[in-house]
Design a protein around this motif. Sequence first.
Motif, PDB file in Angstrom:
ATOM      1  N   ASP A  58       0.968  -1.176  -0.094  1.00  0.00           N
ATOM      2  CA  ASP A  58      -0.124  -0.168   0.054  1.00  0.00           C
ATOM      3  C   ASP A  58       0.843   1.349  -0.014  1.00  0.00           C
ATOM      4  O   ASP A  58       0.513   2.259  -0.606  1.00  0.00           O
ATOM      5  N   LYS A  69      -8.527   7.806  -2.253  1.00  0.00           N
ATOM      6  CA  LYS A  69      -9.582   6.882  -2.880  1.00  0.00           C
ATOM      7  C   LYS A  69      -8.886   6.282  -4.384  1.00  0.00           C
ATOM      8  O   LYS A  69      -9.433   5.470  -5.054  1.00  0.00           O
ATOM      9  N   ASP A  73      -6.729  -1.985  -5.731  1.00  0.00           N
ATOM     10  CA  ASP A  73      -6.999  -2.999  -5.039  1.00  0.00           C
ATOM     11  C   ASP A  73      -5.781  -3.861  -4.816  1.00  0.00           C
ATOM     12  O   ASP A  73      -4.909  -3.875  -5.979  1.00  0.00           O
ATOM     13  N   LYS A  95     -11.110 -10.945   4.057  1.00  0.00           N
ATOM     14  CA  LYS A  95     -11.444  -9.446   3.872  1.00  0.00           C
ATOM     15  C   LYS A  95     -11.725  -8.764   5.268  1.00  0.00           C
ATOM     16  O   LYS A  95     -12.360  -9.344   6.168  1.00  0.00           O
ATOM     17  N   ARG A  96     -11.495  -7.502   5.568  1.00  0.00           N
ATOM     18  CA  ARG A  96     -11.928  -6.759   6.440  1.00  0.00           C
ATOM     19  C   ARG A  96     -13.460  -6.427   6.565  1.00  0.00           C
ATOM     20  O   ARG A  96     -14.301  -6.339   5.528  1.00  0.00           O
ATOM     21  N   TYR A 104     -18.946  -6.267   4.417  1.00  0.00           N
ATOM     22  CA  TYR A 104     -17.556  -5.970   4.093  1.00  0.00           C
ATOM     23  C   TYR A 104     -16.947  -4.364   4.334  1.00  0.00           C
ATOM     24  O   TYR A 104     -17.905  -3.674   3.718  1.00  0.00           O
ATOM     25  N   PHE A 105     -15.841  -4.090   4.448  1.00  0.00           N
ATOM     26  CA  PHE A 105     -15.522  -2.860   4.799  1.00  0.00           C
ATOM     27  C   PHE A 105     -15.275  -2.223   3.349  1.00  0.00           C
ATOM     28  O   PHE A 105     -15.383  -0.872   2.924  1.00  0.00           O
ATOM     29  N   ASP A 107     -12.351  -1.941   1.518  1.00  0.00           N
ATOM     30  CA  ASP A 107     -11.274  -1.109   1.306  1.00  0.00           C
ATOM     31  C   ASP A 107     -10.189  -1.467   0.186  1.00  0.00           C
ATOM     32  O   ASP A 107      -9.205  -0.730   0.016  1.00  0.00           O
ATOM     33  N   GLY A 108     -10.566  -2.643  -0.360  1.00  0.00           N
ATOM     34  CA  GLY A 108      -9.767  -3.162  -1.689  1.00  0.00           C
ATOM     35  C   GLY A 108      -8.630  -3.738  -1.079  1.00  0.00           C
ATOM     36  O   GLY A 108      -7.609  -4.334  -1.730  1.00  0.00           O
ATOM     37  N   SER A 109      -8.250  -4.285   0.114  1.00  0.00           N
ATOM     38  CA  SER A 109      -7.498  -4.969   0.687  1.00  0.00           C
ATOM     39  C   SER A 109      -7.886  -6.396   0.686  1.00  0.00           C
ATOM     40  O   SER A 109      -8.764  -6.976   1.437  1.00  0.00           O
TER      41      SER A 109
END
Length: 214
Positions: A58, A69, A73, A95-96, A104-105, A107-109
């Motif tokens: 990241d 933004k 991902d 996933k978070r 799901y959060f 955030d693309g992680s």
Amino acid sequence: MLEVVAQREYKNLLPDGRSLTIDIYAVDKEDKVYDIEVQRASAGADVHRARFHSSMIDTKMLKARQEFKEIHDSYVIFITASDVLGAGCPLYHVKRMIEETGTYFGDGSHIIYVNGSYKDDNDPVGKLMHDFRCLSSADMFYPVLARQVKYFKETEGGLEIMCQAFEDLAEKRVLDEKASLIKNLMETMKWTAEQAMEAMKISETDKKLLVPRL
């Protein structure tokens, strides 16, 4: 994939911070970033390591003045020899999630564990893990993987490339070990990098290669 790089290094900017070498780094046409790690030992796939890999990736995604933004991902994928998470699944998607809502959060992680011990010749993951364990390309399910294995293991040109790759990897490991020793001397003896390298009788050629690692 738009880009595929083996053994990509991520330098930690902190003086004593741990850096990272990614087994396979890839970027697809949607700019999604992939970190693929092959781990034989379960200890090498500790969940905290997945978190560390994700965070290091990241830090390299945004340039100055880019909006948060705009971060792409990312997928950290551990292919492990055994079922390190222990539920017998072929894949584990991490996933978070927001605990209070169960959503799901977003955030693309993404973190994915691939169970290398999974066996099912009727399942796509099972077939892939079968191919990973194969010693001969003739026994593989997937033609694309079989062709690559045949080239690198069974042709003269492929064997030369593999030999050179192993030599490069061995040289890198030796340099990493020397860099670690130099850092230890610098810390314990309060020496400069030059003083530490002189004490270790490092050649001028190796000095040029080691300085960026310090």
